[in-house]
Design a protein around this motif. Structure first.
Motif, PDB file in Angstrom:
ATOM      1  N   THR A  52      -8.554  -1.720  -6.328  1.00 45.08           N
ATOM      2  CA  THR A  52      -7.876  -1.999  -7.603  1.00 45.08           C
ATOM      3  C   THR A  52      -7.542  -0.729  -8.386  1.00 45.08           C
ATOM      4  OG1 THR A  52      -9.958  -2.196  -8.858  1.00 45.08           O
ATOM      5  CG2 THR A  52      -9.135  -4.190  -7.757  1.00 45.08           C
ATOM      6  N   ASN A  53      -7.988   0.439  -7.889  1.00 44.57           N
ATOM      7  CA  ASN A  53      -7.764   1.695  -8.599  1.00 44.57           C
ATOM      8  C   ASN A  53      -6.318   2.154  -8.370  1.00 44.57           C
ATOM      9  OD1 ASN A  53      -7.652   4.455  -9.431  1.00 44.57           O
ATOM     10  ND2 ASN A  53      -9.878   4.569  -9.263  1.00 44.57           N
ATOM     11  N   LYS A  54      -5.464   1.919  -9.376  1.00 47.52           N
ATOM     12  CA  LYS A  54      -4.037   2.225  -9.240  1.00 47.52           C
ATOM     13  C   LYS A  54      -3.759   3.721  -9.217  1.00 47.52           C
ATOM     14  CE  LYS A  54      -2.340  -2.086 -11.263  1.00 47.52           C
ATOM     15  NZ  LYS A  54      -1.496  -2.701 -12.325  1.00 47.52           N
ATOM     16  N   VAL A  55      -4.598   4.503  -9.881  1.00 43.32           N
ATOM     17  CA  VAL A  55      -4.399   5.958  -9.890  1.00 43.32           C
ATOM     18  C   VAL A  55      -4.678   6.517  -8.493  1.00 43.32           C
ATOM     19  CG1 VAL A  55      -5.099   8.148 -10.906  1.00 43.32           C
ATOM     20  CG2 VAL A  55      -5.003   6.091 -12.338  1.00 43.32           C
ATOM     21  N   ASP A  56      -5.799   6.122  -7.900  1.00 39.83           N
ATOM     22  CA  ASP A  56      -6.118   6.569  -6.541  1.00 39.83           C
ATOM     23  C   ASP A  56      -5.033   6.133  -5.561  1.00 39.83           C
ATOM     24  OD1 ASP A  56      -8.421   7.662  -7.511  1.00 39.83           O
ATOM     25  OD2 ASP A  56      -9.795   6.261  -6.529  1.00 39.83           O
ATOM     26  N   ARG A  57      -4.575   4.892  -5.704  1.00 37.55           N
ATOM     27  CA  ARG A  57      -3.539   4.383  -4.803  1.00 37.55           C
ATOM     28  C   ARG A  57      -2.260   5.202  -4.940  1.00 37.55           C
ATOM     29  NH1 ARG A  57       1.015   1.485  -4.384  1.00 37.55           N
ATOM     30  NH2 ARG A  57       1.212   0.020  -2.631  1.00 37.55           N
ATOM     31  N   THR A  81     -10.705   9.359  -8.474  1.00 36.85           N
ATOM     32  CA  THR A  81     -12.009   9.541  -7.820  1.00 36.85           C
ATOM     33  C   THR A  81     -11.959  10.223  -6.457  1.00 36.85           C
ATOM     34  OG1 THR A  81     -11.961   7.404  -6.637  1.00 36.85           O
ATOM     35  CG2 THR A  81     -12.767   7.387  -8.918  1.00 36.85           C
ATOM     36  N   LEU A  82     -10.790  10.624  -5.995  1.00 34.75           N
ATOM     37  CA  LEU A  82     -10.660  11.035  -4.589  1.00 34.75           C
ATOM     38  C   LEU A  82     -10.883  12.522  -4.325  1.00 34.75           C
ATOM     39  CD1 LEU A  82      -7.577   8.859  -3.544  1.00 34.75           C
ATOM     40  CD2 LEU A  82     -10.007   8.322  -3.345  1.00 34.75           C
ATOM     41  N   ILE A 139      -1.905   8.332  -5.801  1.00 32.85           N
ATOM     42  CA  ILE A 139      -2.042   9.639  -5.159  1.00 32.85           C
ATOM     43  C   ILE A 139      -2.010   9.496  -3.638  1.00 32.85           C
ATOM     44  CG2 ILE A 139      -3.645  11.560  -4.741  1.00 32.85           C
ATOM     45  CD1 ILE A 139      -2.131  11.777  -7.378  1.00 32.85           C
ATOM     46  N   VAL A 140      -2.654   8.469  -3.107  1.00 32.82           N
ATOM     47  CA  VAL A 140      -2.628   8.245  -1.656  1.00 32.82           C
ATOM     48  C   VAL A 140      -1.201   7.992  -1.186  1.00 32.82           C
ATOM     49  CG1 VAL A 140      -3.293   6.650   0.190  1.00 32.82           C
ATOM     50  CG2 VAL A 140      -5.002   7.447  -1.440  1.00 32.82           C
ATOM     51  N   LYS A 141      -0.455   7.199  -1.936  1.00 27.49           N
ATOM     52  CA  LYS A 141       0.936   6.928  -1.562  1.00 27.49           C
ATOM     53  C   LYS A 141       1.764   8.207  -1.554  1.00 27.49           C
ATOM     54  CE  LYS A 141       4.973   4.159  -2.801  1.00 27.49           C
ATOM     55  NZ  LYS A 141       5.520   3.130  -3.728  1.00 27.49           N
ATOM     56  N   LEU A 142       1.630   9.001  -2.610  1.00 25.73           N
ATOM     57  CA  LEU A 142       2.343  10.284  -2.655  1.00 25.73           C
ATOM     58  C   LEU A 142       1.926  11.182  -1.500  1.00 25.73           C
ATOM     59  CD1 LEU A 142       2.213  11.123  -6.467  1.00 25.73           C
ATOM     60  CD2 LEU A 142       4.287  10.851  -5.107  1.00 25.73           C
ATOM     61  N   ALA A 143       0.625  11.203  -1.229  1.00 19.96           N
ATOM     62  CA  ALA A 143       0.110  12.078  -0.171  1.00 19.96           C
ATOM     63  C   ALA A 143       0.658  11.689   1.191  1.00 19.96           C
ATOM     64  CB  ALA A 143      -1.419  12.027  -0.157  1.00 19.96           C
ATOM     65  N   VAL A 144       0.698  10.394   1.480  1.00 26.83           N
ATOM     66  CA  VAL A 144       1.240   9.933   2.763  1.00 26.83           C
ATOM     67  C   VAL A 144       2.696  10.367   2.914  1.00 26.83           C
ATOM     68  CG1 VAL A 144       1.946   7.891   4.066  1.00 26.83           C
ATOM     69  CG2 VAL A 144      -0.347   7.997   3.077  1.00 26.83           C
ATOM     70  N   ASN A 145       3.500  10.167   1.863  1.00 24.62           N
ATOM     71  CA  ASN A 145       4.907  10.572   1.928  1.00 24.62           C
ATOM     72  C   ASN A 145       5.045  12.074   2.142  1.00 24.62           C
ATOM     73  OD1 ASN A 145       5.866   7.972   1.578  1.00 24.62           O
ATOM     74  ND2 ASN A 145       5.910   8.120  -0.645  1.00 24.62           N
ATOM     75  N   ASP A 173      -1.143  -3.619   2.614  1.00 24.82           N
ATOM     76  CA  ASP A 173      -1.016  -2.473   1.713  1.00 24.82           C
ATOM     77  C   ASP A 173      -1.782  -1.308   2.338  1.00 24.82           C
ATOM     78  OD1 ASP A 173      -1.033  -0.539  -0.249  1.00 24.82           O
ATOM     79  OD2 ASP A 173      -1.364  -1.940  -1.886  1.00 24.82           O
ATOM     80  N   VAL A 174      -1.075  -0.420   3.006  1.00 21.72           N
ATOM     81  CA  VAL A 174      -1.733   0.663   3.745  1.00 21.72           C
ATOM     82  C   VAL A 174      -2.374   1.684   2.819  1.00 21.72           C
ATOM     83  CG1 VAL A 174      -0.171   0.435   5.721  1.00 21.72           C
ATOM     84  CG2 VAL A 174       0.373   2.056   3.903  1.00 21.72           C
ATOM     85  N   TYR A 175      -1.973   1.688   1.550  1.00 16.25           N
ATOM     86  CA  TYR A 175      -2.527   2.658   0.615  1.00 16.25           C
ATOM     87  C   TYR A 175      -3.836   2.166   0.010  1.00 16.25           C
ATOM     88  CZ  TYR A 175       2.364   3.971   1.080  1.00 16.25           C
ATOM     89  OH  TYR A 175       3.602   4.289   1.587  1.00 16.25           O
ATOM     90  N   SER A 176      -3.811   0.992  -0.581  1.00 12.45           N
ATOM     91  CA  SER A 176      -5.043   0.445  -1.163  1.00 12.45           C
ATOM     92  C   SER A 176      -6.079   0.141  -0.098  1.00 12.45           C
ATOM     93  CB  SER A 176      -4.733  -0.834  -1.949  1.00 12.45           C
ATOM     94  OG  SER A 176      -3.924  -0.558  -3.062  1.00 12.45           O
ATOM     95  N   GLY A 177      -5.621  -0.170   1.124  1.00  8.84           N
ATOM     96  CA  GLY A 177      -6.523  -0.584   2.188  1.00  8.84           C
ATOM     97  C   GLY A 177      -7.537   0.459   2.611  1.00  8.84           C
TER      98      GLY A 177
END
Length: 414
Positions: free
Chosen positions: A262-267, A306-307, A269-275, A252-256
């Motif tokens: 376990t923070n689904k909100v942070d994950r 939290t990011l 945003i990271v997923k959206l940001a990568v795309n 999981d490159v996003y949560s990693g």
């Protein structure tokens, strides 16, 4: 753009059978060819209760019809049929902003249905529609259709889409409200056949899925379904195209890259940001798009986030994946290449499903099939990824299904 469910898009080159063309000659309208075209398209909609989408852009003529049919002629014929009480016409909305555009559509009235009550015509019209509807489309930078020169490669792509459409239309697909869906796909490329190419237009794409996994409420021939999607697909395609070892990429490159995995909100945003970083042309555009998503977080999710601002999120991603830094916010948009690659991968998977006689609904990098075909689909997704991108590693996928309204989810490597 909002999409009316259970739809067909008018095809200008449909072969109008004599049983229709002979009858419309008696209508008090000079252009019987265009009237016949609309009527025959509508007949292809009757059996499954579809509505017919069409364009009211009178100035657009490029690449529309081999027969010389134009939107202008269709609009005049629609207006005539509406005036005569054969159809209800729902006019759309033009806009310079693609997201704000609304398609126009028509549906038959009781008068139309009473005049065309022969089920054999409906079935023949459906077959003729599937043979002639557009399955490959090339668009310019303004999202307008443009003509292209056919080739053996393009013909091969078109045949896969046509076969998929015929397979899916035989299958009875309903949403969670027991309403019929018509899943007729078209692969849409952007500016050239090297960019884009994803499968669009099917009704399954109109289902809003974010909060309640509504796609899992679909039934196919009365059977429940599962949805299988690739995990971190664009990252893995990028690694393969760059000859990087997939074993070096977390499952999981996003949560990693998060302190709290376990923070689904942070994950999210990271997923959206990568795309966005893959797709945007420069850092400024990506930063603006990411910040907009952060600002739009609901109050409850904002309290868990939290990011920091978009700049901080981008810095986190750049630090975590320096190997990919030259692909982020790249001037020609590396995301277009990734979408092209994932569209060809999807086509590979669909070919296998077709060979096995299995209806399948692609939703970009995920696929919906009957539960009984889950294992075959998972194995096929792994095999097709390895074959297309010439890699030997395991491929992580996510599987979802519902039992008694509750979502079940499993992450596996295939």
């Amino acid at each position: 753009m909002d999409k009316v469910k259970n739809t067909k898009l008018l095809t200008y080159d449909i072969k109008v059978r004599k049983v229709v063309s002979n009858k419309v000659r008696w209508y008090s309208f000079t252009d019987t060819e265009s009237v016949g075209c609309i009527i025959y398209n509508l007949l292809a909609c009757i059996r499954k209760g579809s509505v017919l989408l069409y364009s009211r852009n009178k100035n657009y003529t490029s690449g529309v019809s081999k027969k010389g049919m134009t939107p202008y002629r269709i609009i005049k014929a629609v207006d005539f049929l509406e005036k005569e009480g054969y159809i209800i016409n729902h006019k759309g909305k033009a806009s310079m902003v693609v997201e704000n555009r609304r398609m126009s559509w028509v549906e038959p009235t009781d008068r139309f249905l009473s005049e065309w009550q022969v089920s054999e015509i409906y079935m023949q019209a459906e077959l003729d529609y599937l043979d002639q509807c557009e399955v490959i489309e090339l668009r310019d930078t303004n999202k307008n259709t443009i003509p292209y020169r056919n080739s053996e490669h393009i013909s091969r792509m078109a045949e896969v889409v046509r076969s998929l459409n015929k397979m899916n239309e035989v299958c009875v697909v309903k949403d969670g409200n027991d309403k019929l869906l018509s899943n007729i796909y078209c692969r849409i490329f952007n500016e050239s056949f090297d960019y884009g190419g994803r499968f669009y237009r099917a009704d399954v794409l109109a289902i809003k899925n974010k909060d309640d996994n509504a796609r899992l409420d679909i039934t196919m021939d009365g059977s429940s379904v599962c949805e299988v999607d690739y995990s971190n697909l664009h990252f893995r395609i990028a690694a393969a195209l760059e000859d990087l070892d997939s074993e070096d990429i977390p499952l999981d490159v996003y949560s990693g890259i998060l302190d709290d995995e376990t923070n689904k909100v942070d994950r999210g945003i990271v997923k959206l940001a990568v795309n966005m970083m893959f797709n945007c042309y420069n850092d400024e555009k990506a930063q603006g798009a990411i910040q907009k998503e952060i600002n739009l977080l609901p109050k409850e999710e904002k309290s868990k986030y939290t990011l920091g601002n978009a700049k901080s999120v981008m810095a986190l991603i750049y630090r975590a994946y320096p190997t990919f830094s030259h692909l982020f916010c790249e001037e020609s948009s590396f995301g277009r290449i990734l979408q092209n690659a994932d569209s060809h991968l999807a086509s590979d998977i669909l070919e296998v499903m077709l060979e096995n006689g299995i209806p399948c609904l692609p939703v970009h990098d995920s696929f919906v099939v009957k539960m009984e075909h889950m294992d075959l689909l998972c194995d096929t997704m792994g095999d097709c990824f390895r074959k297309r991108f010439e890699t030997n590693g395991v491929v992580p996928v996510g599987v979802k299904w519902k039992i008694n309204g509750l979502v079940n989810e499993e992450k596996i490597c295939v």
